[in-house]
Motif scaffolding. Structure first.
Motif, PDB file in Angstrom:
ATOM      1  N   TYR A  54      45.709  39.121  40.726  1.00  0.00           N
ATOM      2  CA  TYR A  54      44.801  39.795  39.796  1.00  0.00           C
ATOM      3  C   TYR A  54      44.143  41.000  40.462  1.00  0.00           C
ATOM      4  N   VAL A  55      43.692  41.926  39.614  1.00  0.00           N
ATOM      5  CA  VAL A  55      42.870  43.048  40.041  1.00  0.00           C
ATOM      6  C   VAL A  55      41.634  43.011  39.155  1.00  0.00           C
ATOM      7  N   SER A  56      40.448  43.046  39.768  1.00  0.00           N
ATOM      8  CA  SER A  56      39.203  43.104  38.995  1.00  0.00           C
ATOM      9  C   SER A  56      38.736  44.545  38.918  1.00  0.00           C
ATOM     10  N   LEU A  57      38.269  44.925  37.736  1.00  0.00           N
ATOM     11  CA  LEU A  57      37.704  46.257  37.526  1.00  0.00           C
ATOM     12  C   LEU A  57      36.216  46.121  37.252  1.00  0.00           C
ATOM     13  N   GLU A  58      35.468  47.169  37.590  1.00  0.00           N
ATOM     14  CA  GLU A  58      34.008  47.135  37.487  1.00  0.00           C
ATOM     15  C   GLU A  58      33.533  46.829  36.064  1.00  0.00           C
ATOM     16  N   GLY A  59      32.373  46.164  36.009  1.00  0.00           N
ATOM     17  CA  GLY A  59      31.711  45.901  34.738  1.00  0.00           C
ATOM     18  C   GLY A  59      30.835  47.075  34.343  1.00  0.00           C
ATOM     19  N   LYS A  60      29.986  46.868  33.339  1.00  0.00           N
ATOM     20  CA  LYS A  60      29.229  48.000  32.787  1.00  0.00           C
ATOM     21  C   LYS A  60      28.258  48.626  33.792  1.00  0.00           C
ATOM     22  N   ASP A  61      27.742  47.825  34.725  1.00  0.00           N
ATOM     23  CA  ASP A  61      26.906  48.374  35.798  1.00  0.00           C
ATOM     24  C   ASP A  61      26.915  47.387  36.965  1.00  0.00           C
ATOM     25  N   GLU A  62      26.217  47.714  38.025  1.00  0.00           N
ATOM     26  CA  GLU A  62      26.301  46.853  39.220  1.00  0.00           C
ATOM     27  C   GLU A  62      25.722  45.459  39.005  1.00  0.00           C
ATOM     28  N   TYR A  63      24.907  45.283  37.957  1.00  0.00           N
ATOM     29  CA  TYR A  63      24.311  43.968  37.693  1.00  0.00           C
ATOM     30  C   TYR A  63      25.087  43.198  36.628  1.00  0.00           C
ATOM     31  N   SER A  64      26.142  43.786  36.130  1.00  0.00           N
ATOM     32  CA  SER A  64      26.918  43.177  35.052  1.00  0.00           C
ATOM     33  C   SER A  64      27.535  41.858  35.497  1.00  0.00           C
ATOM     34  N   ILE A  65      27.431  40.849  34.629  1.00  0.00           N
ATOM     35  CA  ILE A  65      28.047  39.560  34.938  1.00  0.00           C
ATOM     36  C   ILE A  65      29.483  39.509  34.429  1.00  0.00           C
ATOM     37  N   VAL A  66      29.834  40.430  33.533  1.00  0.00           N
ATOM     38  CA  VAL A  66      31.180  40.438  32.956  1.00  0.00           C
ATOM     39  C   VAL A  66      32.025  41.509  33.636  1.00  0.00           C
ATOM     40  N   GLN A  67      33.026  41.050  34.403  1.00  0.00           N
ATOM     41  CA  GLN A  67      33.990  41.955  35.029  1.00  0.00           C
ATOM     42  C   GLN A  67      35.270  41.917  34.202  1.00  0.00           C
ATOM     43  N   ILE A  68      36.153  42.829  34.479  1.00  0.00           N
ATOM     44  CA  ILE A  68      37.456  42.838  33.822  1.00  0.00           C
ATOM     45  C   ILE A  68      38.472  42.330  34.835  1.00  0.00           C
ATOM     46  N   GLN A  69      39.180  41.252  34.499  1.00  0.00           N
ATOM     47  CA  GLN A  69      40.145  40.661  35.422  1.00  0.00           C
ATOM     48  C   GLN A  69      41.545  40.808  34.835  1.00  0.00           C
ATOM     49  N   CYS A  70      42.371  41.601  35.521  1.00  0.00           N
ATOM     50  CA  CYS A  70      43.721  41.898  35.049  1.00  0.00           C
ATOM     51  C   CYS A  70      44.729  41.065  35.833  1.00  0.00           C
ATOM     52  N   PHE A  71      45.530  40.278  35.123  1.00  0.00           N
ATOM     53  CA  PHE A  71      46.504  39.398  35.771  1.00  0.00           C
ATOM     54  C   PHE A  71      47.902  39.997  35.706  1.00  0.00           C
ATOM     55  N   PHE A  72      48.625  39.906  36.822  1.00  0.00           N
ATOM     56  CA  PHE A  72      49.947  40.525  36.955  1.00  0.00           C
ATOM     57  C   PHE A  72      51.035  39.476  37.119  1.00  0.00           C
ATOM     58  N   ASP A  73      52.176  39.695  36.468  1.00  0.00           N
ATOM     59  CA  ASP A  73      53.322  38.797  36.626  1.00  0.00           C
ATOM     60  C   ASP A  73      54.066  39.085  37.920  1.00  0.00           C
ATOM     61  N   ASP A  74      54.008  40.335  38.359  1.00  0.00           N
ATOM     62  CA  ASP A  74      54.579  40.675  39.673  1.00  0.00           C
ATOM     63  C   ASP A  74      53.632  41.652  40.358  1.00  0.00           C
ATOM     64  N   ASN A  75      53.876  41.905  41.627  1.00  0.00           N
ATOM     65  CA  ASN A  75      52.944  42.726  42.408  1.00  0.00           C
ATOM     66  C   ASN A  75      53.316  44.200  42.447  1.00  0.00           C
ATOM     67  N   LYS A  76      54.213  44.604  41.556  1.00  0.00           N
ATOM     68  CA  LYS A  76      54.675  45.992  41.556  1.00  0.00           C
ATOM     69  C   LYS A  76      53.505  46.953  41.318  1.00  0.00           C
ATOM     70  N   GLY A  77      53.375  47.930  42.198  1.00  0.00           N
ATOM     71  CA  GLY A  77      52.323  48.928  42.050  1.00  0.00           C
ATOM     72  C   GLY A  77      50.985  48.522  42.637  1.00  0.00           C
ATOM     73  N   LEU A  78      50.892  47.293  43.152  1.00  0.00           N
ATOM     74  CA  LEU A  78      49.605  46.822  43.664  1.00  0.00           C
ATOM     75  C   LEU A  78      49.429  47.077  45.158  1.00  0.00           C
ATOM     76  N   GLU A  79      50.547  47.284  45.860  1.00  0.00           N
ATOM     77  CA  GLU A  79      50.452  47.388  47.321  1.00  0.00           C
ATOM     78  C   GLU A  79      49.625  48.599  47.780  1.00  0.00           C
ATOM     79  N   ASN A  80      49.501  49.617  46.923  1.00  0.00           N
ATOM     80  CA  ASN A  80      48.747  50.809  47.325  1.00  0.00           C
ATOM     81  C   ASN A  80      47.329  50.848  46.774  1.00  0.00           C
ATOM     82  N   LEU A  81      46.958  49.839  45.991  1.00  0.00           N
ATOM     83  CA  LEU A  81      45.603  49.823  45.416  1.00  0.00           C
ATOM     84  C   LEU A  81      44.574  49.462  46.472  1.00  0.00           C
TER      85      LEU A  81
END
Length: 108
Positions: A54-81
């Motif tokens: 998975y890759v998590s992306l920032e929520g609405k602000d630094e105190y946000s409890i809701v993050q965005i969690q993106c799940f991947f079937d393969d790791n393509k494109g993730l090695e450079n993140l």
């Protein structure tokens, strides 16, 4: 006749998606759940849960409890993140459990 045309992804920032789900989960589900989304935001975490990357992306602000969690079937494109990097990830919004889940994710 079948309409299996590739549905255009809804463009949204991770901050907006997080804010929408924090404000009203029912309304946000109506807008995003089971739909293709193209989310742009800053990477806050990269990891593996139950053998799924998975890759998590920032929520609405630094105190946000809701993050965005993106799940991947393969790791393509993730090695450079890297954390702190801005990225656009496309996938299908699965709604919110603890975080907003995005499945079948692909780095754009």
């Amino acid at each position: 006749e079948e309409t299996t045309k590739e549905e255009a992804a809804i463009p949204v920032t991770s901050k907006q998606l997080s804010a929408d789900y924090e404000a009203n989960e029912v309304n946000a589900d109506k807008s995003y759940k089971d739909k293709k989304v193209a989310i742009t935001g800053e990477v806050t975490d990269i990891g593996v849960i139950l053998e799924q990357t998975y890759v998590s992306l920032e929520g609405k602000d630094e105190y946000s409890i809701v993050q965005i969690q993106c799940f991947f079937d393969d790791n393509k494109g993730l090695e450079n993140l890297q954390k702190g990097q801005s990225v656009t990830i496309e996938g299908t919004c699965g709604g919110k459990s603890m975080n907003v889940e995005v499945n079948d994710s692909v780095v754009k």
